[in-house]
Design a protein around this motif. Structure first.
Motif, PDB file in Angstrom:
ATOM      1  N   ALA A 166      -1.571  -4.545  -8.804  1.00  0.00           N
ATOM      2  CA  ALA A 166      -2.831  -5.276  -8.927  1.00  0.00           C
ATOM      3  C   ALA A 166      -4.016  -4.337  -9.098  1.00  0.00           C
ATOM      4  CB  ALA A 166      -3.035  -6.163  -7.702  1.00  0.00           C
ATOM      5  N   GLN A 167      -3.920  -3.134  -8.521  1.00  0.00           N
ATOM      6  CA  GLN A 167      -5.033  -2.182  -8.596  1.00  0.00           C
ATOM      7  C   GLN A 167      -4.837  -1.093  -9.654  1.00  0.00           C
ATOM      8  OE1 GLN A 167      -5.470  -1.447  -4.079  1.00  0.00           O
ATOM      9  NE2 GLN A 167      -7.576  -1.656  -4.807  1.00  0.00           N
ATOM     10  N   GLY A 168      -3.756  -1.196 -10.407  1.00  0.00           N
ATOM     11  CA  GLY A 168      -3.546  -0.254 -11.508  1.00  0.00           C
ATOM     12  C   GLY A 168      -2.961   1.079 -11.109  1.00  0.00           C
ATOM     13  N   TYR A 169      -2.309   1.169  -9.931  1.00  0.00           N
ATOM     14  CA  TYR A 169      -1.747   2.424  -9.458  1.00  0.00           C
ATOM     15  C   TYR A 169      -0.224   2.499  -9.597  1.00  0.00           C
ATOM     16  CZ  TYR A 169      -6.301   2.592  -7.054  1.00  0.00           C
ATOM     17  OH  TYR A 169      -7.640   2.573  -6.754  1.00  0.00           O
ATOM     18  N   ALA A 170       0.424   1.429  -9.979  1.00  0.00           N
ATOM     19  CA  ALA A 170       1.886   1.401 -10.030  1.00  0.00           C
ATOM     20  C   ALA A 170       2.397   2.437 -11.027  1.00  0.00           C
ATOM     21  CB  ALA A 170       2.380   0.008 -10.418  1.00  0.00           C
ATOM     22  N   GLY A 171       3.421   3.167 -10.622  1.00  0.00           N
ATOM     23  CA  GLY A 171       4.017   4.173 -11.495  1.00  0.00           C
ATOM     24  C   GLY A 171       3.247   5.475 -11.530  1.00  0.00           C
ATOM     25  N   LYS A 172       2.163   5.568 -10.757  1.00  0.00           N
ATOM     26  CA  LYS A 172       1.370   6.788 -10.691  1.00  0.00           C
ATOM     27  C   LYS A 172       1.577   7.441  -9.326  1.00  0.00           C
ATOM     28  CE  LYS A 172      -2.164   4.782 -13.709  1.00  0.00           C
ATOM     29  NZ  LYS A 172      -3.595   4.411 -13.843  1.00  0.00           N
ATOM     30  N   ASN A 173       1.495   8.751  -9.280  1.00  0.00           N
ATOM     31  CA  ASN A 173       1.682   9.470  -8.025  1.00  0.00           C
ATOM     32  C   ASN A 173       0.434   9.307  -7.169  1.00  0.00           C
ATOM     33  OD1 ASN A 173       1.669  11.704  -6.056  1.00  0.00           O
ATOM     34  ND2 ASN A 173       3.495  12.398  -7.154  1.00  0.00           N
ATOM     35  N   LEU A 174       0.553   8.550  -6.073  1.00  0.00           N
ATOM     36  CA  LEU A 174      -0.611   8.261  -5.232  1.00  0.00           C
ATOM     37  C   LEU A 174      -1.200   9.517  -4.616  1.00  0.00           C
ATOM     38  CD1 LEU A 174       0.451   5.015  -3.310  1.00  0.00           C
ATOM     39  CD2 LEU A 174      -0.950   5.212  -5.373  1.00  0.00           C
ATOM     40  N   LEU A 175      -0.349  10.460  -4.240  1.00  0.00           N
ATOM     41  CA  LEU A 175      -0.853  11.693  -3.641  1.00  0.00           C
ATOM     42  C   LEU A 175      -1.675  12.481  -4.655  1.00  0.00           C
ATOM     43  CD1 LEU A 175      -1.034  13.609  -1.261  1.00  0.00           C
ATOM     44  CD2 LEU A 175       1.178  14.580  -1.938  1.00  0.00           C
ATOM     45  N   GLN A 176      -1.219  12.515  -5.881  1.00  0.00           N
ATOM     46  CA  GLN A 176      -1.973  13.203  -6.931  1.00  0.00           C
ATOM     47  C   GLN A 176      -3.307  12.521  -7.187  1.00  0.00           C
ATOM     48  OE1 GLN A 176       0.155  13.645 -10.631  1.00  0.00           O
ATOM     49  NE2 GLN A 176      -1.554  14.656 -11.655  1.00  0.00           N
ATOM     50  N   LEU A 177      -3.301  11.175  -7.228  1.00  0.00           N
ATOM     51  CA  LEU A 177      -4.541  10.437  -7.453  1.00  0.00           C
ATOM     52  C   LEU A 177      -5.552  10.698  -6.337  1.00  0.00           C
ATOM     53  CD1 LEU A 177      -3.206   6.953  -8.662  1.00  0.00           C
ATOM     54  CD2 LEU A 177      -4.122   8.805 -10.078  1.00  0.00           C
ATOM     55  N   ILE A 178      -5.074  10.672  -5.101  1.00  0.00           N
ATOM     56  CA  ILE A 178      -5.960  10.887  -3.953  1.00  0.00           C
ATOM     57  C   ILE A 178      -6.497  12.316  -3.944  1.00  0.00           C
ATOM     58  CG2 ILE A 178      -5.992  11.073  -1.431  1.00  0.00           C
ATOM     59  CD1 ILE A 178      -4.028   8.641  -1.423  1.00  0.00           C
ATOM     60  N   PHE A 213     -10.830  16.291  -5.041  1.00  0.00           N
ATOM     61  CA  PHE A 213     -11.292  17.471  -5.779  1.00  0.00           C
ATOM     62  C   PHE A 213     -12.519  17.133  -6.624  1.00  0.00           C
ATOM     63  CE2 PHE A 213      -6.560  18.863  -5.930  1.00  0.00           C
ATOM     64  CZ  PHE A 213      -6.639  19.313  -4.625  1.00  0.00           C
ATOM     65  N   LYS A 214     -12.501  15.963  -7.229  1.00  0.00           N
ATOM     66  CA  LYS A 214     -13.621  15.541  -8.079  1.00  0.00           C
ATOM     67  C   LYS A 214     -14.921  15.465  -7.291  1.00  0.00           C
ATOM     68  CE  LYS A 214     -15.063  11.691 -11.070  1.00  0.00           C
ATOM     69  NZ  LYS A 214     -14.643  10.371 -11.637  1.00  0.00           N
ATOM     70  N   ARG A 215     -14.841  14.997  -6.047  1.00  0.00           N
ATOM     71  CA  ARG A 215     -16.046  14.831  -5.223  1.00  0.00           C
ATOM     72  C   ARG A 215     -16.249  15.981  -4.241  1.00  0.00           C
ATOM     73  NH1 ARG A 215     -15.489   8.830  -5.436  1.00  0.00           N
ATOM     74  NH2 ARG A 215     -17.287   8.179  -6.689  1.00  0.00           N
ATOM     75  N   ASP A 216     -15.441  17.021  -4.360  1.00  0.00           N
ATOM     76  CA  ASP A 216     -15.551  18.184  -3.471  1.00  0.00           C
ATOM     77  C   ASP A 216     -15.380  17.803  -2.007  1.00  0.00           C
ATOM     78  OD1 ASP A 216     -15.982  20.060  -5.521  1.00  0.00           O
ATOM     79  OD2 ASP A 216     -18.104  19.526  -5.624  1.00  0.00           O
ATOM     80  N   ILE A 217     -14.512  16.835  -1.752  1.00  0.00           N
ATOM     81  CA  ILE A 217     -14.184  16.446  -0.384  1.00  0.00           C
ATOM     82  C   ILE A 217     -13.093  17.369   0.145  1.00  0.00           C
ATOM     83  CG2 ILE A 217     -13.232  14.621   1.077  1.00  0.00           C
ATOM     84  CD1 ILE A 217     -16.054  14.018   0.118  1.00  0.00           C
ATOM     85  N   ASP A 218     -13.357  17.985   1.277  1.00  0.00           N
ATOM     86  CA  ASP A 218     -12.413  18.938   1.861  1.00  0.00           C
ATOM     87  C   ASP A 218     -11.442  18.275   2.838  1.00  0.00           C
ATOM     88  OD1 ASP A 218     -13.739  21.582   0.903  1.00  0.00           O
ATOM     89  OD2 ASP A 218     -15.384  20.454   1.801  1.00  0.00           O
ATOM     90  N   ILE A 219     -11.911  17.227   3.515  1.00  0.00           N
ATOM     91  CA  ILE A 219     -11.115  16.556   4.543  1.00  0.00           C
ATOM     92  C   ILE A 219     -11.211  15.053   4.310  1.00  0.00           C
ATOM     93  CG2 ILE A 219     -10.887  16.100   7.023  1.00  0.00           C
ATOM     94  CD1 ILE A 219     -12.265  18.838   7.492  1.00  0.00           C
ATOM     95  N   SER A 220     -10.066  14.394   4.282  1.00  0.00           N
ATOM     96  CA  SER A 220     -10.076  12.939   4.122  1.00  0.00           C
ATOM     97  C   SER A 220      -8.997  12.320   4.999  1.00  0.00           C
ATOM     98  CB  SER A 220      -9.821  12.543   2.660  1.00  0.00           C
ATOM     99  OG  SER A 220      -9.781  11.125   2.524  1.00  0.00           O
ATOM    100  N   ALA A 221      -9.371  11.270   5.691  1.00  0.00           N
ATOM    101  CA  ALA A 221      -8.376  10.518   6.453  1.00  0.00           C
ATOM    102  C   ALA A 221      -7.533   9.676   5.509  1.00  0.00           C
ATOM    103  CB  ALA A 221      -9.064   9.614   7.467  1.00  0.00           C
ATOM    104  N   ILE A 222      -6.286   9.484   5.861  1.00  0.00           N
ATOM    105  CA  ILE A 222      -5.423   8.486   5.219  1.00  0.00           C
ATOM    106  C   ILE A 222      -5.166   7.445   6.303  1.00  0.00           C
ATOM    107  CG2 ILE A 222      -3.229   8.030   4.082  1.00  0.00           C
ATOM    108  CD1 ILE A 222      -5.058   9.812   2.445  1.00  0.00           C
TER     109      ILE A 222
END
Length: 303
Positions: free
Chosen positions: A25-37, A42-51
């Motif tokens: 439904a959100q367009g993520y199927a078949g994509k590597n979620l870890l790579q996307l996250i 990296f795009k936003r220069d975030i160093d630490i993120s909760a999952i």
């Protein structure tokens, strides 16, 4: 030695859910979620993120055990230019070139008090039992040195703890979530006929009330994305000058805990766009009503 600006989004879910229905439904199927996250961090220069995982029960390895799903299923499938390391049981480190992000295990725990269920943001695990009393939940976290944050406390239509519980346990929280990017509507829009009720749990005034309480009790408040779309990771976050101590899981969590308790950080406060807020909320509502959400994770290479 020059210090770096460390940016941390401590309340981020990723997709609505890791079930195949939500990913499609959100367009993520078949994509590597870890790579996307990782790429969004990296795009936003975030160093630490909760999952952040959320469900009354989160069995190890289940579809709701989000960090472990990424570690066990998607980390081995990352392209060769990505490097992944595990720091203890509750931190996953992803590196690409000169970019690195620390993904922390987090949980929205759901204590039960006086017949009502509330939300409490925890960092350091996703195995805190839900349905304990609020006091017992707080004690459980304190005994284990977990980071405990008062999650959107005034959004009481969505399990916010409200003024009484917030003030009762104010000394037990490491910080208050004072800016949640999903609480994005101004007060006037809630007065609109028919649709106003939809926005009752997404009002900016709830952020302002949380900040007022934080200031009244001299308690730090953090800004978070509370993202239910990967693309929203880091839209709001906290930041400070320093170095990340990644010599061990315990030291990194201790560093974050001490940093937020001391209030020695700045907040970057933004709101999700109206269009994207509607997008994920309506997708969520449609999925819940459909009855098609199956509690199973299918790795990206099997779709």
């Amino acid at each position: 030695m020059k210090e770096d600006t460390i940016k941390a989004d401590l309340h981020m879910h990723g997709p609505i859910g890791f079930q195949q229905y939500w990913l499609r439904a959100q367009g993520y199927a078949g994509k590597n979620l870890l790579q996307l996250i990782a790429d969004q961090a990296f795009k936003r220069d975030i160093d630490i993120s909760a999952i952040t995982s959320q469900r009354e029960e989160i069995p190890m390895g289940s579809v709701d055990d989000r960090l472990n799903i990424l570690k066990n299923y998607e980390a081995p499938l990352l392209p060769k230019e990505y490097k992944v390391e595990q720091l203890g049981d509750n931190i996953l480190v992803v590196e690409k070139g000169k970019k690195k992000v620390y993904l922390l295990n987090g949980q929205t725990v759901m204590p039960r008090e006086n017949g009502k269920i509330y939300d409490l943001l925890i960092l350091g695990t996703n195995k805190v039992p839900s349905n304990m009393s609020f006091g017992d939940t707080i004690k459980y976290g304190k005994d284990r040195g977990l980071i405990q944050i008062a999650e959107h406390p005034y959004v009481e239509t969505h399990r916010g703890m409200g003024k009484e519980l917030l003030e009762k346990h104010i000394e037990d929280f490491d910080a208050i979530e004072g800016h949640n990017s999903q609480a994005r509507f101004s007060a006037w829009i809630k007065k609109l006929p028919k649709i106003g009720a939809m926005f009752s749990r997404a009002g900016r005034e709830f952020n302002e009330k949380a900040k007022e309480t934080a200031r009244e009790y001299n308690k730090p408040y953090i800004a978070t994305s509370d993202a239910h779309r990967i693309e929203d990771l880091g839209i709001s976050h906290i930041e400070w000058e320093g170095k990340i101590d990644d010599s061990s899981e315990e030291r990194l969590f201790k560093q974050i805990k001490e940093r937020i308790r001391s209030g020695s950080f700045g907040t970057i406060e933004n709101y999700e766009s109206i269009f994207e807020w509607f997008n994920w909320v309506f997708t969520f509502q449609k999925g819940i009503k459909s009855g098609k959400v199956v509690d199973e994770y299918i790795p990206s290479d099997r779709i």
